[in-house]
Scaffold this motif. Structure first.
Motif, PDB file in Angstrom:
ATOM      1  N   PRO A  53      17.440  36.952  12.031  1.00  0.00           N
ATOM      2  CA  PRO A  53      16.765  35.809  11.401  1.00  0.00           C
ATOM      3  C   PRO A  53      15.330  35.585  11.852  1.00  0.00           C
ATOM      4  O   PRO A  53      14.609  34.808  11.231  1.00  0.00           O
ATOM      5  CB  PRO A  53      17.650  34.619  11.814  1.00  0.00           C
ATOM      6  N   ILE A  54      14.898  36.261  12.924  1.00  0.00           N
ATOM      7  CA  ILE A  54      13.569  35.980  13.471  1.00  0.00           C
ATOM      8  C   ILE A  54      12.475  36.319  12.472  1.00  0.00           C
ATOM      9  O   ILE A  54      11.552  35.539  12.239  1.00  0.00           O
ATOM     10  CB  ILE A  54      13.361  36.754  14.786  1.00  0.00           C
ATOM     11  N   GLY A  85       6.345  30.471  10.847  1.00  0.00           N
ATOM     12  CA  GLY A  85       6.730  31.599  11.695  1.00  0.00           C
ATOM     13  C   GLY A  85       6.706  31.250  13.167  1.00  0.00           C
ATOM     14  O   GLY A  85       7.529  31.739  13.951  1.00  0.00           O
ATOM     15  N   ALA A  86       5.786  30.352  13.569  1.00  0.00           N
ATOM     16  CA  ALA A  86       5.648  30.000  14.984  1.00  0.00           C
ATOM     17  C   ALA A  86       6.714  29.030  15.459  1.00  0.00           C
ATOM     18  O   ALA A  86       7.034  28.985  16.657  1.00  0.00           O
ATOM     19  CB  ALA A  86       4.266  29.399  15.229  1.00  0.00           C
ATOM     20  N   SER A  87       7.283  28.236  14.571  1.00  0.00           N
ATOM     21  CA  SER A  87       8.195  27.164  14.984  1.00  0.00           C
ATOM     22  C   SER A  87       9.443  27.704  15.679  1.00  0.00           C
ATOM     23  O   SER A  87       9.949  27.088  16.628  1.00  0.00           O
ATOM     24  CB  SER A  87       8.594  26.315  13.771  1.00  0.00           C
ATOM     25  N   PHE A  88       9.954  28.850  15.233  1.00  0.00           N
ATOM     26  CA  PHE A  88      11.134  29.443  15.882  1.00  0.00           C
ATOM     27  C   PHE A  88      10.841  29.760  17.342  1.00  0.00           C
ATOM     28  O   PHE A  88      11.597  29.385  18.248  1.00  0.00           O
ATOM     29  CB  PHE A  88      11.549  30.718  15.136  1.00  0.00           C
ATOM     30  N   ALA A 137      11.432  22.417  10.685  1.00  0.00           N
ATOM     31  CA  ALA A 137      12.443  21.802  11.552  1.00  0.00           C
ATOM     32  C   ALA A 137      13.644  22.718  11.768  1.00  0.00           C
ATOM     33  O   ALA A 137      14.127  22.877  12.907  1.00  0.00           O
ATOM     34  CB  ALA A 137      12.902  20.470  10.959  1.00  0.00           C
ATOM     35  N   THR A 138      14.139  23.334  10.706  1.00  0.00           N
ATOM     36  CA  THR A 138      15.314  24.203  10.857  1.00  0.00           C
ATOM     37  C   THR A 138      14.973  25.453  11.662  1.00  0.00           C
ATOM     38  O   THR A 138      15.788  25.913  12.467  1.00  0.00           O
ATOM     39  CB  THR A 138      15.874  24.598   9.479  1.00  0.00           C
ATOM     40  N   ARG A 139      13.775  25.992  11.478  1.00  0.00           N
ATOM     41  CA  ARG A 139      13.369  27.155  12.278  1.00  0.00           C
ATOM     42  C   ARG A 139      13.204  26.777  13.748  1.00  0.00           C
ATOM     43  O   ARG A 139      13.560  27.551  14.642  1.00  0.00           O
ATOM     44  CB  ARG A 139      12.062  27.725  11.734  1.00  0.00           C
ATOM     45  N   PHE A 140      12.666  25.592  14.019  1.00  0.00           N
ATOM     46  CA  PHE A 140      12.498  25.135  15.396  1.00  0.00           C
ATOM     47  C   PHE A 140      13.858  24.999  16.095  1.00  0.00           C
ATOM     48  O   PHE A 140      14.047  25.470  17.221  1.00  0.00           O
ATOM     49  CB  PHE A 140      11.756  23.799  15.424  1.00  0.00           C
ATOM     50  N   LEU A 141      14.816  24.347  15.426  1.00  0.00           N
ATOM     51  CA  LEU A 141      16.146  24.165  16.015  1.00  0.00           C
ATOM     52  C   LEU A 141      16.868  25.492  16.177  1.00  0.00           C
ATOM     53  O   LEU A 141      17.608  25.692  17.155  1.00  0.00           O
ATOM     54  CB  LEU A 141      16.972  23.210  15.149  1.00  0.00           C
ATOM     55  N   LEU A 142      16.665  26.408  15.250  1.00  0.00           N
ATOM     56  CA  LEU A 142      17.259  27.740  15.373  1.00  0.00           C
ATOM     57  C   LEU A 142      16.762  28.432  16.630  1.00  0.00           C
ATOM     58  O   LEU A 142      17.542  29.052  17.363  1.00  0.00           O
ATOM     59  CB  LEU A 142      16.919  28.577  14.138  1.00  0.00           C
ATOM     60  N   GLY A 143      15.475  28.309  16.928  1.00  0.00           N
ATOM     61  CA  GLY A 143      14.923  28.921  18.133  1.00  0.00           C
ATOM     62  C   GLY A 143      15.355  28.220  19.402  1.00  0.00           C
ATOM     63  O   GLY A 143      15.693  28.854  20.402  1.00  0.00           O
ATOM     64  N   PHE A 428       6.703  31.789  24.071  1.00  0.00           N
ATOM     65  CA  PHE A 428       5.425  31.080  23.966  1.00  0.00           C
ATOM     66  C   PHE A 428       4.387  31.958  23.270  1.00  0.00           C
ATOM     67  O   PHE A 428       3.698  31.517  22.343  1.00  0.00           O
ATOM     68  CB  PHE A 428       4.928  30.661  25.346  1.00  0.00           C
ATOM     69  N   PHE A 429       4.290  33.207  23.716  1.00  0.00           N
ATOM     70  CA  PHE A 429       3.314  34.117  23.120  1.00  0.00           C
ATOM     71  C   PHE A 429       3.661  34.412  21.664  1.00  0.00           C
ATOM     72  O   PHE A 429       2.771  34.509  20.812  1.00  0.00           O
ATOM     73  CB  PHE A 429       3.238  35.414  23.926  1.00  0.00           C
ATOM     74  N   LYS A 430       4.971  34.537  21.380  1.00  0.00           N
ATOM     75  CA  LYS A 430       5.380  34.811  20.007  1.00  0.00           C
ATOM     76  C   LYS A 430       5.287  33.569  19.122  1.00  0.00           C
ATOM     77  O   LYS A 430       5.276  33.690  17.895  1.00  0.00           O
ATOM     78  CB  LYS A 430       6.803  35.372  19.967  1.00  0.00           C
ATOM     79  N   ALA A 431       5.244  32.379  19.746  1.00  0.00           N
ATOM     80  CA  ALA A 431       5.014  31.166  18.970  1.00  0.00           C
ATOM     81  C   ALA A 431       3.547  31.067  18.578  1.00  0.00           C
ATOM     82  O   ALA A 431       3.216  30.663  17.457  1.00  0.00           O
ATOM     83  CB  ALA A 431       5.430  29.935  19.776  1.00  0.00           C
ATOM     84  N   VAL A 432       2.677  31.439  19.501  1.00  0.00           N
ATOM     85  CA  VAL A 432       1.243  31.396  19.228  1.00  0.00           C
ATOM     86  C   VAL A 432       0.852  32.492  18.231  1.00  0.00           C
ATOM     87  O   VAL A 432      -0.025  32.287  17.370  1.00  0.00           O
ATOM     88  CB  VAL A 432       0.434  31.543  20.531  1.00  0.00           C
ATOM     89  N   ALA A 433       1.524  33.657  18.326  1.00  0.00           N
ATOM     90  CA  ALA A 433       1.126  34.821  17.539  1.00  0.00           C
ATOM     91  C   ALA A 433       1.152  34.590  16.022  1.00  0.00           C
ATOM     92  O   ALA A 433       0.149  34.860  15.350  1.00  0.00           O
ATOM     93  CB  ALA A 433       1.996  36.027  17.906  1.00  0.00           C
ATOM     94  N   PRO A 434       2.264  34.101  15.431  1.00  0.00           N
ATOM     95  CA  PRO A 434       2.250  33.921  13.964  1.00  0.00           C
ATOM     96  C   PRO A 434       1.228  32.889  13.504  1.00  0.00           C
ATOM     97  O   PRO A 434       0.561  33.082  12.483  1.00  0.00           O
ATOM     98  CB  PRO A 434       3.685  33.471  13.641  1.00  0.00           C
ATOM     99  N   ALA A 435       1.129  31.770  14.258  1.00  0.00           N
ATOM    100  CA  ALA A 435       0.157  30.747  13.884  1.00  0.00           C
ATOM    101  C   ALA A 435      -1.262  31.306  13.976  1.00  0.00           C
ATOM    102  O   ALA A 435      -2.070  31.150  13.050  1.00  0.00           O
ATOM    103  CB  ALA A 435       0.313  29.522  14.789  1.00  0.00           C
TER     104      ALA A 435
END
Length: 488
Positions: A53-54, A85-88, A137-143, A428-435
């Motif tokens: 799902p990522i 993409g970053a929210s997960f 929101a759903t992507r954030f909770l999934l992560g 953290f790095f993968k959260a920053v990367a998509p944004a």
């Protein structure tokens, strides 16, 4: 050596505690020198379950943002897509260390099962998103609730003998890499079913009204099947206290199970046991891992956006189905590479040298991407598939090498926390990367006639700069390596 092997078994026998699941696993390892295929299957499917799902949303995220009507201009779609993409990864960043600590306290299995359950629930809800903020929101909770990658890496090491550790972690990175490829392939093939398969799905059907639900549903059904199978997954955490002397004895006895030339020197691991942050071999490998993870996530986001954007903006004008086909071919190549080629490469070059060579080879490949827009079919499809296969296999080589370094830098009772710490940094790095990638991509598409690396050339130039930074950090004095890897 044979005498030592015979003497190790009875010595280990006296150290087992009845009723301890970790001791039961150790007993099986001592009795069976072969590869634990059953346990490795669990490692494979659990890692695949969390990886699917990522990035499964990336092939259709461009069209999803368009349909949610949040972007006012076409050039702004990449900007909004980046935050979804970053929210997960932002959610995972906040909880990964905590999940690692929980896995060290109550066991790997409960954390793994709860993480898979979160995939079933929140990945399904994401496919039903009717607004931009619901998608975030759903992507954030999934992560945030999916903290199983750190524990499953610790589990992979613990279910096998030391001589099979490279294969175990190769399976983790293989399943992870394939999940990051097959996920987008599913997203590309199954999104917008009413448009792609009008004979099967009508625009008025449920899947016509929720055009991005089908790929999410397929991933969730697979996750539900994996969740049921995990009922029989053996626990590996020791449920009794192990004194420092016993820990040293166990490590010494494990040395009898492997060739002295392959033995990992772990002197000093107990000295740094009180604080993971003072364990520089661990921390330096985590930092290198985070840099390359940032690069890989940014590349994954950029690849789909670039391939699907119009040629007048420097893209390839491909459909989500075309992108899914490229990623499916890449996923098949990863399976072959990691199972049959990587273990041999690692044995010859070692994890560090193989990572360095892979990073060096990635740079000219990325440099060539922007010029593919000048190609036409069938040459474009052939070159794009070849480049994607090589690039992703090289990336998995790097990630697997850092996995090996991290897991051999700490004793068993710290692996969950160490992998949780690694996941926190990576997330953290993968959260920053998509944004960041989305913002840079949107900006680059507006400067098609810039003087310095116009258009998408700037995006791939920055990806190469990150790759070069990661390569530099694999050398001394930054990367602290164990004696075994120094010899390689």
């Amino acid at each position: 050596m044979e005498d030592e092997g015979r003497s190790a078994a009875p010595l280990l026998e006296g150290m087992y505690v009845e009723g301890c699941p970790g001791c039961a696993v150790d007993r099986r390892k001592a009795a069976n020198p072969g590869i634990p295929y059953g346990s490795f299957i669990y490692v494979w499917v659990v890692t695949l379950c969390t990886a699917l799902p990522i990035s499964s949303l990336f092939p259709f995220l461009y069209f999803m943002i368009r349909d949610l009507n949040v972007a006012k201009r076409t050039e702004d779609i990449g900007f909004y897509a980046g935050f979804v993409g970053a929210s997960f990864m932002f959610g995972r960043c906040l909880t990964s260390t905590a999940w690692g600590i929980v896995a060290d306290r109550i066991g790997r299995k409960p954390v793994v099962m709860f993480g898979i359950f979160s995939v079933v629930v929140f990945n399904t809800l994401f496919g039903l998103s009717v607004s931009y903020w619901m998608a975030i929101a759903t992507r954030f909770l999934l992560g945030a609730l999916n903290g199983l990658l750190g524990p499953i890496k610790a589990y992979a090491i613990e279910v096998c003998r030391p001589e099979h550790e490279a294969l175990a972690l190769s399976l983790v990175s293989t399943a992870w890499g394939i999940g990051l490829i097959i996920g987008p392939a599913l997203g590309g093939y199954l999104a917008l079913p009413a448009e792609n398969f009008p004979n099967v799905f009508s625009p008025d059907s449920f899947f016509g009204r929720f055009p991005y639900f089908l790929p999410c549903l397929c991933t969730s059904v697979f996750a539900a099947a994996v969740l049921l199978s995990c009922i029989w997954m053996p626990e590996t955490l020791h449920k009794h206290k192990v004194s420092e002397n016993e820990n040293q004895s166990i490590e010494a006895l494990e040395a009898h199970l492997i060739d002295p030339k392959e033995k990992v020197e772990e002197s000093g691991s107990l000295d740094t046991k009180k604080s993971l942050f003072k364990n520089w071999p661990l921390m330096s490998s985590i930092i290198v891992y985070c840099i390359f993870s940032f690069h890989d996530m940014a590349y994954t986001e950029v690849f789909s956006l670039w391939a699907e954007s119009d040629k007048k903006y420097g893209g390839l004008s491909l459909s989500s189905e075309d992108v899914g086909q490229v990623l499916a071919v890449t996923g098949a190549s990863l399976l072959v590479y990691q199972l049959f080629l990587y273990p041999r490469i690692n044995k010859v070059l070692g994890p560090i040298n193989s990572s360095r060579i892979a990073a060096i080879l990635c740079i000219p490949i990325l440099f060539a991407y922007p010029y593919m827009t000048y190609l036409s079919e069938p040459g474009l499809s052939i070159i794009l598939n070849i480049a994607s296969v090589i690039k992703n296999n090289l990336s998995v080589t790097i990630i697997t090498g850092t996995f090996i370094l991290q897991n051999n830098a700490v004793p068993q009772d710290q692996r969950g926390a160490a992998n949780g710490l690694s996941m926190t940094g990576m997330s953290f790095f993968k959260a920053v990367a998509p944004a960041g990638a989305g913002i840079v991509f949107s900006w680059a598409q507006k400067r098609q006639h810039g003087f310095f690396f116009p258009g998408d050339q700037m995006v791939f130039f920055l990806l190469n700069a990150i790759e070069l930074l990661g390569l530099i950090l694999t050398f001394k004095p930054f990367l602290a390596v164990q004696e075994q890897y120094n010899r390689n």
